[in-house]
Design an enzyme around this catalytic site. Structure first.
Site, PDB file in Angstrom:
ATOM      1  N   LYS A 285     -44.298  19.616  15.237  1.00 49.57           N
ATOM      2  CA  LYS A 285     -43.860  18.727  16.322  1.00 49.57           C
ATOM      3  C   LYS A 285     -44.710  18.867  17.591  1.00 49.57           C
ATOM      4  O   LYS A 285     -44.898  17.902  18.315  1.00 49.57           O
ATOM      5  CB  LYS A 285     -42.396  18.998  16.676  1.00 49.57           C
ATOM      6  CG  LYS A 285     -41.403  18.448  15.670  1.00 49.57           C
ATOM      7  CD  LYS A 285     -39.972  18.672  16.134  1.00 49.57           C
ATOM      8  CE  LYS A 285     -38.984  18.209  15.097  1.00 49.57           C
ATOM      9  NZ  LYS A 285     -37.587  18.441  15.508  1.00 49.57           N
TER      10      LYS A 285
ATOM     11  N   ASP B 109     -35.304  13.173  19.152  1.00 45.49           N
ATOM     12  CA  ASP B 109     -34.311  14.257  19.209  1.00 45.49           C
ATOM     13  C   ASP B 109     -33.571  14.233  20.551  1.00 45.49           C
ATOM     14  O   ASP B 109     -32.420  14.653  20.641  1.00 45.49           O
ATOM     15  CB  ASP B 109     -34.987  15.633  19.062  1.00 45.49           C
ATOM     16  CG  ASP B 109     -35.364  15.937  17.619  1.00 45.49           C
ATOM     17  OD1 ASP B 109     -34.763  15.361  16.697  1.00 45.49           O
ATOM     18  OD2 ASP B 109     -36.277  16.778  17.420  1.00 45.49           O
TER      19      ASP B 109
HETATM   20  P1  NDP Z   1     -38.244  26.717  16.192  1.00 47.35           P
HETATM   21  O1  NDP Z   1     -38.866  27.475  15.067  1.00 47.35           O
HETATM   22  O2  NDP Z   1     -39.109  25.953  17.128  1.00 47.35           O
HETATM   23  O3  NDP Z   1     -37.364  27.753  17.071  1.00 47.35           O
HETATM   24  C1  NDP Z   1     -36.507  28.675  16.459  1.00 47.35           C
HETATM   25  C2  NDP Z   1     -35.604  29.312  17.513  1.00 47.35           C
HETATM   26  O4  NDP Z   1     -34.695  30.187  16.845  1.00 47.35           O
HETATM   27  C3  NDP Z   1     -36.358  30.160  18.529  1.00 47.35           C
HETATM   28  O5  NDP Z   1     -35.696  30.104  19.757  1.00 47.35           O
HETATM   29  C4  NDP Z   1     -36.259  31.566  17.904  1.00 47.35           C
HETATM   30  O6  NDP Z   1     -36.360  32.612  18.847  1.00 47.35           O
HETATM   31  C5  NDP Z   1     -34.840  31.502  17.381  1.00 47.35           C
HETATM   32  N1  NDP Z   1     -34.610  32.476  16.319  1.00 47.35           N
HETATM   33  C6  NDP Z   1     -35.107  32.464  15.062  1.00 47.35           C
HETATM   34  N2  NDP Z   1     -34.642  33.532  14.374  1.00 47.35           N
HETATM   35  C7  NDP Z   1     -33.851  34.237  15.224  1.00 47.35           C
HETATM   36  C8  NDP Z   1     -33.092  35.427  15.111  1.00 47.35           C
HETATM   37  N3  NDP Z   1     -33.056  36.112  13.959  1.00 47.35           N
HETATM   38  N4  NDP Z   1     -32.392  35.856  16.184  1.00 47.35           N
HETATM   39  C9  NDP Z   1     -32.402  35.154  17.340  1.00 47.35           C
HETATM   40  N5  NDP Z   1     -33.116  34.010  17.524  1.00 47.35           N
HETATM   41  C10 NDP Z   1     -33.823  33.562  16.474  1.00 47.35           C
HETATM   42  O7  NDP Z   1     -37.164  25.769  15.512  1.00 47.35           O
HETATM   43  P2  NDP Z   1     -36.456  24.448  16.100  1.00 47.35           P
HETATM   44  O8  NDP Z   1     -36.215  24.637  17.555  1.00 47.35           O
HETATM   45  O9  NDP Z   1     -37.184  23.233  15.692  1.00 47.35           O
HETATM   46  O10 NDP Z   1     -35.089  24.466  15.293  1.00 47.35           O
HETATM   47  C11 NDP Z   1     -34.049  25.374  15.600  1.00 47.35           C
HETATM   48  C12 NDP Z   1     -32.804  24.980  14.818  1.00 47.35           C
HETATM   49  O11 NDP Z   1     -32.345  23.701  15.245  1.00 47.35           O
HETATM   50  C13 NDP Z   1     -33.058  24.853  13.309  1.00 47.35           C
HETATM   51  O12 NDP Z   1     -31.938  25.363  12.642  1.00 47.35           O
HETATM   52  C14 NDP Z   1     -33.186  23.353  13.083  1.00 47.35           C
HETATM   53  O13 NDP Z   1     -32.771  22.994  11.787  1.00 47.35           O
HETATM   54  C15 NDP Z   1     -32.229  22.815  14.148  1.00 47.35           C
HETATM   55  N6  NDP Z   1     -32.583  21.466  14.609  1.00 47.35           N
HETATM   56  C16 NDP Z   1     -31.685  20.464  14.410  1.00 47.35           C
HETATM   57  C17 NDP Z   1     -31.928  19.185  14.851  1.00 47.35           C
HETATM   58  C18 NDP Z   1     -30.906  18.132  14.617  1.00 47.35           C
HETATM   59  O14 NDP Z   1     -31.235  16.953  14.644  1.00 47.35           O
HETATM   60  N7  NDP Z   1     -29.670  18.482  14.393  1.00 47.35           N
HETATM   61  C19 NDP Z   1     -33.182  18.824  15.544  1.00 47.35           C
HETATM   62  C20 NDP Z   1     -34.067  19.978  15.742  1.00 47.35           C
HETATM   63  C21 NDP Z   1     -33.758  21.233  15.264  1.00 47.35           C
HETATM   64  P3  NDP Z   1     -37.795  33.302  19.180  1.00 47.35           P
HETATM   65  O15 NDP Z   1     -38.524  32.315  20.057  1.00 47.35           O
HETATM   66  O16 NDP Z   1     -37.431  34.530  19.904  1.00 47.35           O
HETATM   67  O17 NDP Z   1     -38.477  33.519  17.859  1.00 47.35           O
END
Ligand code: NDP
Length: 302
Positions: free
Chosen positions: A66, A102
């Site tokens: 993205k 989004d």
């Molecule tokens: P990214 O990979 O860009 O970000 C992931 C986020 O999750 C980061 O903030 C990361 O923290 C955090 N994270 C991952 N693992 C852990 C953990 N074990 N403990 C704490 N924090 C954690 O993903 P997206 O932002 O694109 O997506 C995030 C979620 O949102 C997904 O589940 C996705 O499916 C959902 N989503 C849903 C949408 C919808 O239309 N409903 C649209 C977009 C996303 P860190 O930076 O510290 O690694």
């Protein structure tokens, strides 16, 4: 000629978007096929070049592309520019325009969960990835006055806050370190909690302990499943919704951009429900753990 729309991601094996968009094309009588393209980052530029062809209506772009796709396209809408992320492409001749649907998807989901009349002005957001950027920008646009972002890696939340600097000049947008006691004290000052981390996507984990959730909260989890966070929140008496409405409305906005027609929301919602019943929990195609339905309804369709 059958037109094409592609979802470009990595992985994209089982896509909720595919089910929803194909059903919409069929309902509206548009001769188009929604294809899934699993492309590693190195193959992204070639994939984007291909989408410039006449047979394409456009594309969706998902994890992990993205943000990476931004320099490869010709024009950005305000939402794409502000978030620095693109999830939908449209064509103007051979030029590609990047949109971020989004943002409106999240705003509609929040409106439905909370009710526009009683929208609070403060929110806690967990996560600082691409989804969180759309959420935070949606909150800025919805005139929130105070938004606190917690992220496992604080520097990423700080970078996001800096990124939004000017668009958030009128409000308090802050990054805070991920400590339970700080999250608890911020939750006591707010009514809206959004989980934009992926915690709970592939296992029955929750980003925050059940004890700090209160009945006054509106809890929106971007994950499309009844996560442990949502089950804990519902048990605490909070109002909850999962990511389905956001997914539906970002998809509806994309459909309209590609076709110029209103999206058949009922048909898209039904296709989503059916795909979810088949166990698909992620638009990105990661095979998430199907979380048991123990609370009698997601509480998503407020
Ligand atoms: P990214 O990979 O860009 O970000 C992931 C986020 O999750 C980061 O903030 C990361 O923290 C955090 N994270 C991952 N693992 C852990 C953990 N074990 N403990 C704490 N924090 C954690 O993903 P997206 O932002 O694109 O997506 C995030 C979620 O949102 C997904 O589940 C996705 O499916 C959902 N989503 C849903 C949408 C919808 O239309 N409903 C649209 C977009 C996303 P860190 O930076 O510290 O690694």
């Amino acid at each position: 000629m059958t037109k094409r729309v592609v979802l470009i991601g990595h992985p994209v094996a089982h896509s909720l978007s595919g089910a929803m968009q194909q059903a919409a094309f069929e309902k509206v009588g548009i001769d188009a096929r929604y294809e899934l393209w699993d492309r590693a980052p190195i193959a992204l530029p070639d994939a984007i070049e291909e989408v410039r062809g006449d047979d394409f209506l456009g594309a969706n772009v998902t994890i992990p592309h993205k943000e990476r796709v931004v320099p490869l396209i010709d024009k950005l809408t305000e939402e794409a520019q502000a978030t620095g992320a693109v999830n939908t492409l449209t064509r103007e001749g051979r030029r590609l325009v990047g949109h971020n649907t989004d943002v409106p998807g999240f705003v509609v989901a929040l409106d439905k969960l909370v009710g526009r009349q009683k929208m609070p002005r403060a929110a806690v957001v967990l996560g600082a990835g691409g989804g969180s950027r759309a959420v935070v920008y949606g909150l800025i646009r919805a005139s929130f006055q105070r938004v606190i972002v917690f992220n496992r890696h604080l520097h990423r939340a700080e970078a996001m806050v800096r990124h939004f600097g000017r668009s958030a000049a009128h409000m308090e947008l802050r990054a805070m370190p991920w400590h339970e006691s700080i999250i608890e004290s911020e939750l006591a000052k707010t009514k809206v909690l959004v989980n934009a981390t992926s915690t709970g996507l592939t296992g029955d984990e929750t980003p925050v302990p059940a004890e700090i959730l209160t009945p006054e909260l509106f809890v929106l989890d971007l994950i499309y499943a009844k996560t442990r966070l949502l089950r804990d929140a519902a048990a605490a008496g909070a109002t909850t919704a999962d990511g389905e409405l956001m997914l539906l409305h970002q998809g509806a906005a994309a459909f309209t951009l590609w076709t110029g027609q209103p999206a058949p929301l009922d048909v898209m919602a039904a296709a989503l429900k059916q795909a979810r019943a088949g166990g698909v929990t992620s638009a990105e195609g990661e095979g998430g753990v199907a979380v048991a339905d123990t609370s009698g309804g997601a509480g998503a369709d407020a």
